[in-house]
Design a protein around this motif. Sequence first.
Motif, PDB file in Angstrom:
ATOM      1  N   ARG A 114       0.844  -1.186   0.000  1.00  0.00           N
ATOM      2  CA  ARG A 114       0.000   0.000   0.000  1.00  0.00           C
ATOM      3  C   ARG A 114       0.880   1.237   0.000  1.00  0.00           C
ATOM      4  NH1 ARG A 114      -2.424  -0.093   4.865  1.00  0.00           N
ATOM      5  NH2 ARG A 114      -3.712   1.699   4.473  1.00  0.00           N
ATOM      6  N   PHE A 115       0.408   2.259  -0.691  1.00  0.00           N
ATOM      7  CA  PHE A 115       1.164   3.505  -0.823  1.00  0.00           C
ATOM      8  C   PHE A 115       2.534   3.236  -1.411  1.00  0.00           C
ATOM      9  CE2 PHE A 115      -1.257   3.558   3.201  1.00  0.00           C
ATOM     10  CZ  PHE A 115      -2.410   4.018   2.619  1.00  0.00           C
ATOM     11  N   ALA A 169     -13.624  -0.703  -7.217  1.00  0.00           N
ATOM     12  CA  ALA A 169     -12.406  -0.447  -6.440  1.00  0.00           C
ATOM     13  C   ALA A 169     -12.384  -1.311  -5.182  1.00  0.00           C
ATOM     14  CB  ALA A 169     -12.326   1.040  -6.080  1.00  0.00           C
ATOM     15  N   SER A 170     -13.558  -1.509  -4.577  1.00  0.00           N
ATOM     16  CA  SER A 170     -13.626  -2.314  -3.361  1.00  0.00           C
ATOM     17  C   SER A 170     -13.291  -3.773  -3.644  1.00  0.00           C
ATOM     18  CB  SER A 170     -15.019  -2.215  -2.738  1.00  0.00           C
ATOM     19  OG  SER A 170     -15.257  -0.894  -2.317  1.00  0.00           O
ATOM     20  N   ALA A 171     -13.768  -4.273  -4.793  1.00  0.00           N
ATOM     21  CA  ALA A 171     -13.399  -5.635  -5.189  1.00  0.00           C
ATOM     22  C   ALA A 171     -11.888  -5.728  -5.336  1.00  0.00           C
ATOM     23  CB  ALA A 171     -14.091  -6.001  -6.503  1.00  0.00           C
ATOM     24  N   SER A 172     -11.291  -4.687  -5.911  1.00  0.00           N
ATOM     25  CA  SER A 172      -9.843  -4.654  -6.092  1.00  0.00           C
ATOM     26  C   SER A 172      -9.106  -4.580  -4.756  1.00  0.00           C
ATOM     27  CB  SER A 172      -9.508  -3.455  -6.982  1.00  0.00           C
ATOM     28  OG  SER A 172      -8.144  -3.288  -7.090  1.00  0.00           O
ATOM     29  N   VAL A 173      -9.733  -3.912  -3.764  1.00  0.00           N
ATOM     30  CA  VAL A 173      -9.157  -3.876  -2.411  1.00  0.00           C
ATOM     31  C   VAL A 173      -9.092  -5.291  -1.844  1.00  0.00           C
ATOM     32  CG1 VAL A 173      -9.595  -3.199  -0.015  1.00  0.00           C
ATOM     33  CG2 VAL A 173      -9.844  -1.520  -1.829  1.00  0.00           C
ATOM     34  N   LEU A 174     -10.194  -6.043  -2.015  1.00  0.00           N
ATOM     35  CA  LEU A 174     -10.281  -7.364  -1.403  1.00  0.00           C
ATOM     36  C   LEU A 174      -9.446  -8.395  -2.152  1.00  0.00           C
ATOM     37  CD1 LEU A 174     -14.081  -7.491  -0.528  1.00  0.00           C
ATOM     38  CD2 LEU A 174     -12.165  -7.072   1.017  1.00  0.00           C
ATOM     39  N   ILE A 175      -9.412  -8.311  -3.483  1.00  0.00           N
ATOM     40  CA  ILE A 175      -8.772  -9.365  -4.273  1.00  0.00           C
ATOM     41  C   ILE A 175      -7.283  -9.100  -4.450  1.00  0.00           C
ATOM     42  CG2 ILE A 175      -8.789 -10.610  -6.460  1.00  0.00           C
ATOM     43  CD1 ILE A 175     -11.772  -9.693  -6.729  1.00  0.00           C
ATOM     44  N   HIS A 223      -4.780  -3.641  -4.320  1.00  0.00           N
ATOM     45  CA  HIS A 223      -4.080  -2.620  -5.088  1.00  0.00           C
ATOM     46  C   HIS A 223      -3.923  -1.351  -4.257  1.00  0.00           C
ATOM     47  CE1 HIS A 223      -3.220   0.404  -8.146  1.00  0.00           C
ATOM     48  NE2 HIS A 223      -2.738  -0.605  -8.855  1.00  0.00           N
ATOM     49  N   PRO A 224      -2.718  -0.736  -4.288  1.00  0.00           N
ATOM     50  CA  PRO A 224      -2.449   0.414  -3.421  1.00  0.00           C
ATOM     51  C   PRO A 224      -3.442   1.555  -3.594  1.00  0.00           C
ATOM     52  CG  PRO A 224      -0.472  -0.233  -4.630  1.00  0.00           C
ATOM     53  CD  PRO A 224      -1.559  -1.139  -5.075  1.00  0.00           C
ATOM     54  N   LEU A 225      -3.894   1.787  -4.832  1.00  0.00           N
ATOM     55  CA  LEU A 225      -4.741   2.949  -5.059  1.00  0.00           C
ATOM     56  C   LEU A 225      -6.232   2.636  -4.989  1.00  0.00           C
ATOM     57  CD1 LEU A 225      -2.805   4.725  -7.945  1.00  0.00           C
ATOM     58  CD2 LEU A 225      -3.031   5.486  -5.587  1.00  0.00           C
ATOM     59  N   ALA A 226      -6.582   1.354  -4.817  1.00  0.00           N
ATOM     60  CA  ALA A 226      -8.000   0.985  -4.864  1.00  0.00           C
ATOM     61  C   ALA A 226      -8.783   1.613  -3.711  1.00  0.00           C
ATOM     62  CB  ALA A 226      -8.136  -0.540  -4.842  1.00  0.00           C
ATOM     63  N   GLU A 227      -8.242   1.477  -2.509  1.00  0.00           N
ATOM     64  CA  GLU A 227      -8.958   2.029  -1.366  1.00  0.00           C
ATOM     65  C   GLU A 227      -9.021   3.549  -1.454  1.00  0.00           C
ATOM     66  OE1 GLU A 227      -7.306   1.008   2.422  1.00  0.00           O
ATOM     67  OE2 GLU A 227      -8.852   2.115   3.505  1.00  0.00           O
ATOM     68  N   ILE A 228      -7.927   4.143  -1.922  1.00  0.00           N
ATOM     69  CA  ILE A 228      -7.892   5.599  -2.082  1.00  0.00           C
ATOM     70  C   ILE A 228      -8.940   6.038  -3.096  1.00  0.00           C
ATOM     71  CG2 ILE A 228      -6.458   7.407  -3.127  1.00  0.00           C
ATOM     72  CD1 ILE A 228      -4.125   6.300  -1.505  1.00  0.00           C
ATOM     73  N   THR A 229      -9.087   5.266  -4.188  1.00  0.00           N
ATOM     74  CA  THR A 229     -10.095   5.591  -5.199  1.00  0.00           C
ATOM     75  C   THR A 229     -11.498   5.542  -4.598  1.00  0.00           C
ATOM     76  OG1 THR A 229      -8.679   4.548  -6.848  1.00  0.00           O
ATOM     77  CG2 THR A 229     -10.961   4.984  -7.489  1.00  0.00           C
ATOM     78  N   ARG A 284      -5.454  12.580  -4.639  1.00  0.00           N
ATOM     79  CA  ARG A 284      -4.198  13.166  -4.159  1.00  0.00           C
ATOM     80  C   ARG A 284      -4.324  13.510  -2.682  1.00  0.00           C
ATOM     81  NH1 ARG A 284      -1.635  17.541  -8.183  1.00  0.00           N
ATOM     82  NH2 ARG A 284      -0.606  17.973  -6.207  1.00  0.00           N
ATOM     83  N   SER A 285      -5.473  14.067  -2.328  1.00  0.00           N
ATOM     84  CA  SER A 285      -5.724  14.444  -0.939  1.00  0.00           C
ATOM     85  C   SER A 285      -5.737  13.220  -0.031  1.00  0.00           C
ATOM     86  CB  SER A 285      -7.075  15.167  -0.884  1.00  0.00           C
ATOM     87  OG  SER A 285      -7.323  15.662   0.392  1.00  0.00           O
ATOM     88  N   GLU A 286      -6.423  12.154  -0.469  1.00  0.00           N
ATOM     89  CA  GLU A 286      -6.508  10.926   0.331  1.00  0.00           C
ATOM     90  C   GLU A 286      -5.136  10.268   0.469  1.00  0.00           C
ATOM     91  OE1 GLU A 286      -8.798   9.298   2.012  1.00  0.00           O
ATOM     92  OE2 GLU A 286     -10.497  10.605   1.618  1.00  0.00           O
ATOM     93  N   TYR A 287      -4.346  10.368  -0.590  1.00  0.00           N
ATOM     94  CA  TYR A 287      -3.009   9.774  -0.533  1.00  0.00           C
ATOM     95  C   TYR A 287      -2.172  10.449   0.557  1.00  0.00           C
ATOM     96  CZ  TYR A 287       1.738   8.548  -1.707  1.00  0.00           C
ATOM     97  OH  TYR A 287       3.029   8.120  -1.618  1.00  0.00           O
TER      98      TYR A 287
END
Lengths: 69, 254
Positions: free
Chosen positions: B3-4, B73-79, B82-88, B221-224
């Motif tokens: 992540r990040f 994006a949430s599916a990508s978080v779980l599977i 991906h670093p940017l999925a949760e941020i997205t 960018r802000s969430e990152y």
Amino acid sequence: MSAFFEMGGHAVYIWPCYALAAAVMVYLLVGSVSAMRRNEAMAKALDVSRRPRSEGGANTRIAGGSADA
Amino acid sequence: MHRFANPTRFFRISNAILPVAAAGFAVLTVLGLYYGLIASPADYQQGDTVRIMYIHVPAAYMAVMIYAVIAGASASVLIWKHPLAEITARAAAPVGLAFTFLCLATGSLWGKPMWGTWWVWDARLTSVLILFFLYIGYMTLANAFDEPGRASKPAAILALVGVVNLPIIKFSVDWWNTLHQPAALIRLDGPTIAPEMLTPLFLMMGSFTCFFILVLGLRMRSEYAAARLRNAMSRGVTTPDGVPNGPVGREPAA
């Protein structure tokens, strides 16, 4: 011109829709820009305050290791 | 955990896309307002209130599409984690909430003159109201924990469970009796809206989409930056002036 603003007698419903959309979108845009500036400034301050403390920190960061172990 | 991980690529892409999205938003909004308010006719039944459609329908479209983005994006978080999925997903949620609110509010302002009521508890309106609460639930859960990463999984699961609501929204006008009109745009035999009205409708949909891309980029960018701050803060290291301090990049044990 006044006929345009009267909107066939429905001005009281139509203009609030457009005003609301404008207000919501301006609020989102301004809020997002200011939050981004604030967070990025704080993250930058974090980097600056960190740097003199650990010169070697940059390497351990990439390796994902613990810098202060 | 990555992540990040190196965000350079994301920043390069977002720096290239944001000006295009901003320009597209400006141009499409001006054109959309011109065609929507001036260069299109009033409806033969609804009169000028049909112009509410040029805000209401694009807002509804965004409300559903942004939820689909969050779910993806949430599916990508779980599977893939991906670093940017949760941020997205986190960055998109407030925008989706705002468009859902706009959809409900403009629908109400359209319902009063055409149906004689601000609100009715029928399937379409109720399922969109549920979408509104799903956004609020997702945002509350995603921000419920101080410890970074703790909320990722439950929030992602909530977002995915909420996906069942999307087809319910889409087909609610066919499955149940409703005051809301049936689908007129996305249907197998093509749109049933006059071309003069389709022009401003598509322009405003394009405008709202560009707006979403623009605000999503800014908020990501802000969430990152916020995620980095939270990570530092969670290790409890702060400078005397309250600025969190500590080595960035070391993840707390997940």
